[in-house]
Design a protein around this motif. Structure first.
Motif, PDB file in Angstrom:
ATOM      1  N   MET A  68       0.841  -1.099  -0.222  1.00 15.72           N
ATOM      2  CA  MET A  68       0.000  -0.112  -0.160  1.00 15.72           C
ATOM      3  C   MET A  68       0.820   1.186   0.039  1.00 15.72           C
ATOM      4  O   MET A  68       1.479   1.516   1.024  1.00 15.72           O
ATOM      5  N   ILE A  69       0.952   1.731  -1.041  1.00 12.68           N
ATOM      6  CA  ILE A  69       1.678   3.136  -1.314  1.00 12.68           C
ATOM      7  C   ILE A  69       0.916   4.430  -1.552  1.00 12.68           C
ATOM      8  O   ILE A  69       0.000   4.356  -2.266  1.00 12.68           O
ATOM      9  N   THR A  70       1.512   5.386  -1.153  1.00 12.36           N
ATOM     10  CA  THR A  70       0.823   6.833  -1.198  1.00 12.36           C
ATOM     11  C   THR A  70       1.626   7.379  -2.256  1.00 12.36           C
ATOM     12  O   THR A  70       2.801   7.596  -2.092  1.00 12.36           O
ATOM     13  N   ASN A  71       1.017   8.092  -3.247  1.00 11.65           N
ATOM     14  CA  ASN A  71       1.658   8.741  -4.291  1.00 11.65           C
ATOM     15  C   ASN A  71       0.850   9.918  -4.971  1.00 11.65           C
ATOM     16  O   ASN A  71      -0.266   9.527  -5.544  1.00 11.65           O
ATOM     17  N   PRO A  72       1.087  11.040  -5.049  1.00 13.26           N
ATOM     18  CA  PRO A  72       2.567  11.648  -4.173  1.00 13.26           C
ATOM     19  C   PRO A  72       2.230  11.197  -2.720  1.00 13.26           C
ATOM     20  O   PRO A  72       1.225  11.232  -2.094  1.00 13.26           O
ATOM     21  N   ASN A  73       3.446  11.080  -2.070  1.00 15.57           N
ATOM     22  CA  ASN A  73       3.413  10.518  -0.721  1.00 15.57           C
ATOM     23  C   ASN A  73       3.199  11.602   0.243  1.00 15.57           C
ATOM     24  O   ASN A  73       3.005  12.938   0.063  1.00 15.57           O
ATOM     25  N   THR A  74       3.186  11.249   1.650  1.00 15.54           N
ATOM     26  CA  THR A  74       2.728  12.363   2.604  1.00 15.54           C
ATOM     27  C   THR A  74       4.006  13.191   2.847  1.00 15.54           C
ATOM     28  O   THR A  74       3.647  13.984   3.816  1.00 15.54           O
ATOM     29  N   CYS A  75       4.991  13.085   2.300  1.00 19.98           N
ATOM     30  CA  CYS A  75       5.811  14.025   2.530  1.00 19.98           C
ATOM     31  C   CYS A  75       5.796  15.008   1.515  1.00 19.98           C
ATOM     32  O   CYS A  75       6.522  16.069   1.139  1.00 19.98           O
ATOM     33  N   GLY A  76       4.859  14.871   0.619  1.00 19.59           N
ATOM     34  CA  GLY A  76       4.538  15.827  -0.500  1.00 19.59           C
ATOM     35  C   GLY A  76       5.688  15.485  -1.856  1.00 19.59           C
ATOM     36  O   GLY A  76       5.716  16.485  -2.437  1.00 19.59           O
ATOM     37  N   LEU A  77       5.933  14.320  -1.669  1.00 20.10           N
ATOM     38  CA  LEU A  77       6.781  13.896  -2.977  1.00 20.10           C
ATOM     39  C   LEU A  77       6.327  12.851  -3.797  1.00 20.10           C
ATOM     40  O   LEU A  77       5.566  12.171  -3.288  1.00 20.10           O
ATOM     41  N   PHE A  78       6.604  12.882  -5.215  1.00 18.67           N
ATOM     42  CA  PHE A  78       6.082  11.966  -6.165  1.00 18.67           C
ATOM     43  C   PHE A  78       7.106  10.757  -6.101  1.00 18.67           C
ATOM     44  O   PHE A  78       8.371  10.938  -5.809  1.00 18.67           O
ATOM     45  N   GLU A  79       6.726   9.578  -6.158  1.00 19.83           N
ATOM     46  CA  GLU A  79       7.561   8.481  -5.984  1.00 19.83           C
ATOM     47  C   GLU A  79       8.111   7.952  -7.541  1.00 19.83           C
ATOM     48  O   GLU A  79       7.200   7.403  -8.147  1.00 19.83           O
ATOM     49  N   PRO A  80       9.077   8.257  -7.899  1.00 20.74           N
ATOM     50  CA  PRO A  80       9.591   8.156  -9.151  1.00 20.74           C
ATOM     51  C   PRO A  80       9.823   6.743  -9.449  1.00 20.74           C
ATOM     52  O   PRO A  80       9.714   6.207 -10.600  1.00 20.74           O
ATOM     53  N   ASP A  81       9.901   5.929  -8.294  1.00 23.61           N
ATOM     54  CA  ASP A  81      10.164   4.340  -8.680  1.00 23.61           C
ATOM     55  C   ASP A  81       8.819   3.669  -8.645  1.00 23.61           C
ATOM     56  O   ASP A  81       8.916   2.377  -8.165  1.00 23.61           O
ATOM     57  N   LEU A  82       7.888   4.323  -8.628  1.00 23.31           N
ATOM     58  CA  LEU A  82       6.605   3.374  -8.480  1.00 23.31           C
ATOM     59  C   LEU A  82       6.521   2.417  -9.476  1.00 23.31           C
ATOM     60  O   LEU A  82       5.930   1.067  -9.158  1.00 23.31           O
ATOM     61  N   LYS A  83       6.814   2.666 -10.807  1.00 23.61           N
ATOM     62  CA  LYS A  83       6.578   1.656 -12.015  1.00 23.61           C
ATOM     63  C   LYS A  83       7.621   0.527 -11.378  1.00 23.61           C
ATOM     64  O   LYS A  83       7.280  -0.914 -11.574  1.00 23.61           O
ATOM     65  N   ALA A  84       8.872   0.742 -10.947  1.00 22.95           N
ATOM     66  CA  ALA A  84       9.748  -0.344 -10.684  1.00 22.95           C
ATOM     67  C   ALA A  84       9.181  -1.165  -9.528  1.00 22.95           C
ATOM     68  O   ALA A  84       9.355  -2.479  -9.339  1.00 22.95           O
ATOM     69  N   ILE A  85       8.486  -0.370  -8.429  1.00 20.29           N
ATOM     70  CA  ILE A  85       7.795  -0.979  -7.404  1.00 20.29           C
ATOM     71  C   ILE A  85       6.956  -1.790  -7.846  1.00 20.29           C
ATOM     72  O   ILE A  85       6.882  -3.190  -7.395  1.00 20.29           O
ATOM     73  N   SER A  86       5.818  -1.521  -8.620  1.00 25.47           N
ATOM     74  CA  SER A  86       4.992  -2.220  -9.139  1.00 25.47           C
ATOM     75  C   SER A  86       5.486  -3.800  -9.881  1.00 25.47           C
ATOM     76  O   SER A  86       4.718  -4.706  -9.559  1.00 25.47           O
TER      77      SER A  86
END
Length: 520
Positions: A237-255
């Motif tokens: 379970m990932i929040t994107n953009p996350n709670t630090c206010g940042l985009f997760e650029p590795d989300l495709k790699a995570i998926s």
């Protein structure tokens, strides 16, 4: 802005709680101290004169009231003034800037409110036959189409009533998919930068939750996540953009890594406002994501509702979507697929989450918002939200510590900490000081990944002039915290009430009027 002038303030001001016939000490010019309604009126009198009702046999039987109703008698002016004065003590988006981080408290266009109150929408009943509500079903169907289009997903479940409810929907779909595969995977991975409801939802659904650390840049540690993947992991379970206010650029790699390990990817879409029209989560390998209509697509947010949290699903999870849902027949008519027909239409559905099929007012507002903005307008929503957040971040970084200011541009919100405050001064002092400056405080002490967090989300609806005013106020209060201004420790000084003992207020709230006194 300068620090508030407290020269004329006395400790007892704002503290006194008056009772009937006593002198008030809490008035602030035209902001009047408001008594309880029982202190204004008297239960032995009535505010109107009504002739006695003619004698008639009662049809209530043993339900006939035996005791007095116990409500105070007020005249019409007393009643109107009481509730109007109470309303003036509330703060809302129509009064000023609401900088709550991770909440997207933006202006709600009145056009959308007017549409929600149109005849045929405001008075529709969920038990009406489908042939009498084809227009309402068409709104749900078209909104569903645009939500799927904007996210690049396969389908959408419209019935969940809020974000956390949507999270549960997605996790239950994942659970059903795993059961269909005959696999008993019991672990959900949740990064440190995810919303706090994510681990709670996973635990509620019966999963064990394991934490994935963040990097120094405030993003998911991809190596740590890959190292934990295994046959017991149901998903992430990932929040994107996350709670630090940042985009997760590795989300495709995570998926890709999670899918290769046999798991599913849930994305918390509460911050979709920052990427709507710009990024399609489906392209990043997301399997399920809730969308807070009351945040991204303009419906009232706060006060306990009403909310709406549709969940978009990938092709892998669509067969397990909940009931009911709207289906368009070959002849163009619309109907609801319910339990009675689920066997032929949705045999693998995990079941029903709500009594009916969603929030009609939320759907009409959201569709009105989407259609009035268009594709280019929705892109501008995200661009302006990100621009405003970065303007706040860079305008304050010389005064407030920005722990991830080095990580590149932020997205929808700017994160600060209490680092650098004088001994004994905290984030709470800054929040209370902002009230004296006329602003609702930002989100405080969240996310937990930094100490003394202050999370500011300006949204796209605030002008530069409004942001400059807020930045000036926050800069002033932050400098006072760094200099150790003792007056800040007792702020707010100009609110209807002075600073509360928040622990006692939470654990022993004043809840009820009993006779001639208030009891907690």
């Amino acid at each position: 802005m300068n620090a508030p002038n407290t020269a004329g303030w006395r400790p007892e001001m704002g503290e006194a709680h008056s009772v009937q016939n006593e002198t008030f000490t809490g008035n602030r010019a035209l902001m009047l101290e408001e008594r309880l309604i029982f202190e204004i009126g008297d239960t032995s009198t009535t505010g109107v004169d009504i002739d006695p009702a003619p004698a008639a046999p009662s049809r209530l039987g043993n339900l006939t009231r035996a005791d007095a109703i116990g409500l105070p008698g007020l005249s019409e002016p007393e009643t109107v003034r009481h509730y109007t004065r109470l309303s003036r003590q509330n703060y809302g988006i129509d009064l000023g800037f609401f900088p709550l981080g991770s909440c997207t408290m933006k202006h709600n266009p009145r056009l959308n409110e007017a549409v929600a109150r149109m005849k045929g929408f405001k008075d529709v009943h969920p038990l009406q036959p489908c042939e009498t509500v084809q227009g309402a079903l068409a709104v749900i169907d078209e909104l569903a189409h645009w939500l799927v289009t904007l996210t690049g997903m396969d389908s959408v479940a419209m019935s969940p009533k809020a974000g956390a409810h949507g999270e549960l929907c997605g996790i239950l779909a994942i659970k059903a998919a795993l059961e269909a595969r005959g696999e008993d995977r019991r672990v959900i991975l949740v990064p440190e930068s995810a919303h706090g409801t994510n681990p709670a939802t996973a635990a509620f659904a019966g999963f064990s939750v394991e934490n994935i650390p963040a990097t120094e840049a405030g993003r998911v540690d991809l190596a740590a996540l890959k190292a934990r993947l295994g046959p017991d992991v149901a998903g992430v379970m990932i929040t994107n953009p996350n709670t630090c206010g940042l985009f997760e650029p590795d989300l495709k790699a995570i998926s890709d890594a999670v899918h290769a390990a046999g798991g599913y990817v849930y994305c918390d879409g509460a911050n979709f406002n920052a990427i709507v029209g710009k990024v399609r989560p489906g392209d990043l390998g997301v399997d399920a994501m809730h969308i807070n209509l009351h945040k991204t697509f303009s419906t009232p947010h706060g006060g306990g509702g009403p909310g709406s949290g549709p969940v978009v699903l990938s092709a892998a999870l669509s067969p397990y979507a909940p009931l009911p849902y709207v289906k368009r027949e070959a002849d163009g008519t619309l109907r609801l697929v319910e339990e009675g027909t689920a066997g032929e239409d949705q045999p693998d559905s995990f079941g029903r989450m709500v009594a009916f099929h969603g929030q009609m007012g939320m759907f009409t507002r959201a569709l009105s918002y989407i259609l009035s903005h268009g594709a280019d307008g929705l892109q501008q929503v995200a661009e302006d939200a990100v621009l405003n957040a970065n303007y706040v971040l860079r305008s304050l970084e010389g005064v407030l510590d920005a722990p991830f200011g080095h990580s590149g541009p932020c997205m929808h919100e700017a994160l600060f900490t209490d680092d650098g405050f004088a001994e004994g001064f905290s984030t709470l002092d800054v929040a209370k000081g902002l009230i004296d400056e006329g602003f609702h405080p930002m989100t405080v002490y969240f996310p937990l990944v930094v100490h003394g967090a202050m999370l500011v989300e300006p949204t796209e609806t605030e002008s530069k002039a409004a942001l400059d005013q807020f930045i000036g106020a926050l800069r002033s209060v932050a400098l006072r915290a760094k200099q150790g201004d003792p007056a800040l420790k007792t702020a707010p000084h100009f609110a209807p009430r002075r600073r509360l003992d928040e622990t006692l207020a939470a654990r022993k709230p004043v809840l009820a009027w009993k006779g001639d006194k208030v009891e907690g």
